[in-house]
Design a protein around this motif. Structure first.
Motif, PDB file in Angstrom:
ATOM      1  N   ASN A   1      -2.697   0.262  -6.552  1.00  0.00           N
ATOM      2  CA  ASN A   1      -2.896   1.692  -6.315  1.00  0.00           C
ATOM      3  C   ASN A   1      -2.229   2.547  -7.391  1.00  0.00           C
ATOM      4  O   ASN A   1      -1.965   3.739  -7.183  1.00  0.00           O
ATOM      5  CB  ASN A   1      -2.361   2.079  -4.939  1.00  0.00           C
ATOM      6  N   ASN A   2      -1.931   1.939  -8.537  1.00  0.00           N
ATOM      7  CA  ASN A   2      -1.330   2.612  -9.703  1.00  0.00           C
ATOM      8  C   ASN A   2       0.137   2.966  -9.509  1.00  0.00           C
ATOM      9  O   ASN A   2       0.731   3.610 -10.384  1.00  0.00           O
ATOM     10  CB  ASN A   2      -2.114   3.889 -10.080  1.00  0.00           C
TER      11      ASN A   2
ATOM     12  N   ASN B   1       0.855  -1.178   0.000  1.00  0.00           N
ATOM     13  CA  ASN B   1       0.000   0.000   0.000  1.00  0.00           C
ATOM     14  C   ASN B   1       0.897   1.236   0.000  1.00  0.00           C
ATOM     15  O   ASN B   1       1.607   1.470  -0.948  1.00  0.00           O
ATOM     16  CB  ASN B   1      -0.956  -0.034   1.203  1.00  0.00           C
ATOM     17  N   GLU B   2       0.871   2.030   1.061  1.00  0.00           N
ATOM     18  CA  GLU B   2       1.815   3.135   1.144  1.00  0.00           C
ATOM     19  C   GLU B   2       3.219   2.624   1.430  1.00  0.00           C
ATOM     20  O   GLU B   2       4.212   3.293   1.133  1.00  0.00           O
ATOM     21  CB  GLU B   2       1.389   4.120   2.231  1.00  0.00           C
TER      22      GLU B   2
END
Length: 260
Positions: free
Chosen positions: A233-234, A87-88
């Motif tokens: 998330n691109n 994710n992040e």
């Protein structure tokens, strides 16, 4: 009459034997794929990097550094990587290339911040070679998932819920790498700048321990990209292959991810 009876008996035994053989074969196949299936239960996924030697063969820079000639089986020392979260932050298990003669190898759980490409080693395991319970990185993950889940909870991380796609070396040839070297005989890389059509995208430095922190004082002397991965998330991450100088043996390959 006896002949017909014996013939029928032989046919029945043959059919039973075939069914038993198929059942055993299916059990073997089921066991072979058990790890892959179990990792995707409850909508959780992992991503294991493709065959690293095949990825290296796409890079003229790294392929030229292969130990020995093309007919020799061992040209590089490889590890293995399984991505668990993206994710992040990117989280992955990193089985280090084994370059020592001791009876163990090392696995790291690495957490990388995708905002600035910095990362930390959240956990290190030293695994004895005679530990048959953890013969592969996939097996290791399955057997240590509870411990890893606790680390994820403390770090506010979640496991992958979407699949990751791989982009080959040939698909990203617009990427260029520029190297800065320390002025020594070993030609040690101190910084890699990543460019896209001469536009700077990112750079990573040894001085900040963002190039190969687990290498300690060892020398990274060659590097090239091996492809990229696309996240849900691109975000797109460049896969860097970095060669560590190993005396009197094939070069050891380290993998690093850089956000594009």
């Amino acid at each position: 009459m006896k002949f017909i009876y014996h013939l029928l008996l032989i046919m029945i035994l043959f059919n039973y034997s075939c069914k038993e053989s198929k059942t055993e074969q299916k059990a073997i196949e089921d066991q072979k794929h058990l790890s892959e299936r179990s990792l995707e239960k409850n909508n959780e996924y992992t991503f294991r990097l493709p065959d690293l030697e095949k990825l290296i063969d796409k890079s003229p820079i790294l392929k030229a550094e292969g130990f020995g000639n093309e007919n020799e089986e061992l040209r590089f020392i490889f590890g293995d990587i399984i991505i668990l979260s993206a994710n992040e932050k990117l989280s992955y298990l990193n089985l280090l290339p084994k370059t020592t003669e001791d009876n163990s190898y090392i696995i790291h759980l690495i957490i990388q911040d995708l905002k600035d490409n910095s990362f930390k080693i959240a956990k290190q395991w030293v695994i004895e070679l005679d530990n048959s319970d953890s013969s592969t990185l996939t097996d290791f993950y399955e057997k240590n998932k509870i411990e890893i889940a606790k680390i994820f909870k403390n770090e506010n991380l979640t496991f992958l819920s979407n699949k990751i796609s791989f982009n080959s070396y040939d698909a990203i040839k617009n990427i260029q790498l520029k190297y800065n070297y320390e002025n020594t005989e070993q030609k040690e890389i101190t910084e890699i700048t990543i460019l896209n059509k001469k536009q700077k995208l990112s750079n990573i430095q040894i001085s900040k321990k963002t190039l190969c922190p687990e290498c300690d004082s060892l020398v990274i002397y060659k590097g090239d990209y091996l492809g990229s991965i696309s996240l849900a998330n691109n975000n797109k991450l460049l896969i860097l292959g970095l060669l560590e100088q190993v005396s009197l043996s094939p070069s050891a390959l380290h993998i690093r991810f850089v956000r594009l």
